[in-house]
Write a protein that holds these residues in place. Structure first.
Motif, PDB file in Angstrom:
ATOM      1  N   HIS A 147      28.270  47.387  24.789  1.00  0.00           N
ATOM      2  CA  HIS A 147      27.972  46.702  23.300  1.00  0.00           C
ATOM      3  C   HIS A 147      26.066  46.877  23.695  1.00  0.00           C
ATOM      4  O   HIS A 147      25.972  46.808  24.495  1.00  0.00           O
ATOM      5  CB  HIS A 147      27.961  45.215  22.615  1.00  0.00           C
ATOM      6  CG  HIS A 147      27.270  44.742  22.099  1.00  0.00           C
ATOM      7  ND1 HIS A 147      27.366  44.869  20.091  1.00  0.00           N
ATOM      8  CD2 HIS A 147      26.563  44.175  22.223  1.00  0.00           C
ATOM      9  CE1 HIS A 147      27.023  44.411  20.303  1.00  0.00           C
ATOM     10  NE2 HIS A 147      26.113  43.732  20.535  1.00  0.00           N
ATOM     11  N   ALA A 188      23.128  46.759  16.147  1.00  0.00           N
ATOM     12  CA  ALA A 188      23.602  47.153  17.436  1.00  0.00           C
ATOM     13  C   ALA A 188      24.606  48.559  17.521  1.00  0.00           C
ATOM     14  O   ALA A 188      24.546  48.776  16.035  1.00  0.00           O
ATOM     15  CB  ALA A 188      24.471  46.431  18.295  1.00  0.00           C
ATOM     16  N   VAL A 226      17.531  50.683  21.236  1.00  0.00           N
ATOM     17  CA  VAL A 226      18.409  49.567  22.491  1.00  0.00           C
ATOM     18  C   VAL A 226      17.373  48.971  22.934  1.00  0.00           C
ATOM     19  O   VAL A 226      16.581  49.135  23.703  1.00  0.00           O
ATOM     20  CB  VAL A 226      19.180  50.340  23.163  1.00  0.00           C
ATOM     21  CG1 VAL A 226      20.145  49.355  23.470  1.00  0.00           C
ATOM     22  CG2 VAL A 226      19.817  51.207  21.852  1.00  0.00           C
ATOM     23  N   PRO A 283      22.669  46.089  21.756  1.00  0.00           N
ATOM     24  CA  PRO A 283      21.979  46.147  20.646  1.00  0.00           C
ATOM     25  C   PRO A 283      20.721  46.573  20.379  1.00  0.00           C
ATOM     26  O   PRO A 283      20.440  46.733  21.749  1.00  0.00           O
ATOM     27  CB  PRO A 283      21.538  44.010  21.453  1.00  0.00           C
ATOM     28  CG  PRO A 283      21.993  44.102  22.767  1.00  0.00           C
ATOM     29  CD  PRO A 283      22.376  45.720  23.500  1.00  0.00           C
ATOM     30  N   LYS A 284      20.723  46.565  19.494  1.00  0.00           N
ATOM     31  CA  LYS A 284      19.290  46.804  19.405  1.00  0.00           C
ATOM     32  C   LYS A 284      17.598  45.814  19.355  1.00  0.00           C
ATOM     33  O   LYS A 284      17.847  44.945  19.400  1.00  0.00           O
ATOM     34  CB  LYS A 284      18.915  47.042  17.519  1.00  0.00           C
ATOM     35  CG  LYS A 284      20.135  48.119  17.261  1.00  0.00           C
ATOM     36  CD  LYS A 284      20.102  48.542  16.007  1.00  0.00           C
ATOM     37  CE  LYS A 284      20.920  50.022  15.350  1.00  0.00           C
ATOM     38  NZ  LYS A 284      20.649  50.309  14.006  1.00  0.00           N
ATOM     39  N   LYS A 308      15.815  46.081  14.393  1.00  0.00           N
ATOM     40  CA  LYS A 308      17.213  45.656  13.299  1.00  0.00           C
ATOM     41  C   LYS A 308      16.648  45.656  11.751  1.00  0.00           C
ATOM     42  O   LYS A 308      15.606  45.482  11.350  1.00  0.00           O
ATOM     43  CB  LYS A 308      17.213  44.397  13.002  1.00  0.00           C
ATOM     44  CG  LYS A 308      18.130  43.834  15.416  1.00  0.00           C
ATOM     45  CD  LYS A 308      18.563  42.660  15.174  1.00  0.00           C
ATOM     46  CE  LYS A 308      19.090  42.412  16.337  1.00  0.00           C
ATOM     47  NZ  LYS A 308      19.429  41.361  16.975  1.00  0.00           N
TER      48      LYS A 308
END
Length: 160
Positions: free
Chosen positions: A142, A64, A125, A144-145, A150
């Motif tokens: 936050h 992230a 993202v 996150p990917k 990832k």
């Protein structure tokens, strides 16, 4: 007297040398002590909105991006966080009105301040999982990917 090492804002080290004859600091070190170097930061505030832009830390991990924004004194309800066309915008508006009456004197003060920061998000993202929290003057967002973006741990491949 000993020489002092001072770390200025640009991160380099400078040496403060005392005058060898008198032992007093030089004129330039006195100016440093009075904060003359701080004047450029006074002019970096956003004069159109009445509030300087808050400082931001952005940290990338394997999973992230985390955005931390220092905005003390605000409430969670003061913020607006929007996502539009891969652009994340964080803004806040404050209307402050005070009235004091004391011994026949009345004083009324009011103010308005706001800021808006915008960030272009990378395609990695996962915008459906973005979340935010505000705690002790720090707004944390936050980002996150996506699973495919990832980093994967290294693995051994067998040869057949």
């Amino acid at each position: 007297m000993s020489n002092l090492v001072k770390s200025p804002k640009n991160g380099s080290l400078t040496r403060r040398v005392n005058n060898p004859v008198t032992g007093f600091p030089s004129l330039s070190s006195w100016l440093d002590d009075f904060g003359i170097g701080e004047f450029p930061s006074l002019f970096s505030s956003n004069f159109n909105t009445g509030m300087s832009l808050p400082k931001v830390n952005i940290k990338e991990s394997a999973d992230a991006f985390d955005v931390e924004m220092a905005v003390p004194g605000l409430k969670k309800s003061d913020f607006k966080i929007n996502l539009e066309n891969n652009s994340l915008s964080i803004s806040a508006e404050l209307n402050d009105e005070k009235e004091e009456t004391n011994d026949g004197y009345t004083r009324r003060e009011f103010g308005y301040s706001s800021f808006k920061r915008m960030f272009t998000l990378p395609d990695t993202v996962d915008d459906s999982k973005i979340n935010a929290e505000y705690k002790e003057g720090i707004l944390k967002v936050h980002l996150p990917k996506r699973e495919e973006a990832k980093e994967k741990p290294p693995r051994n491949i067998k040869i057949s």
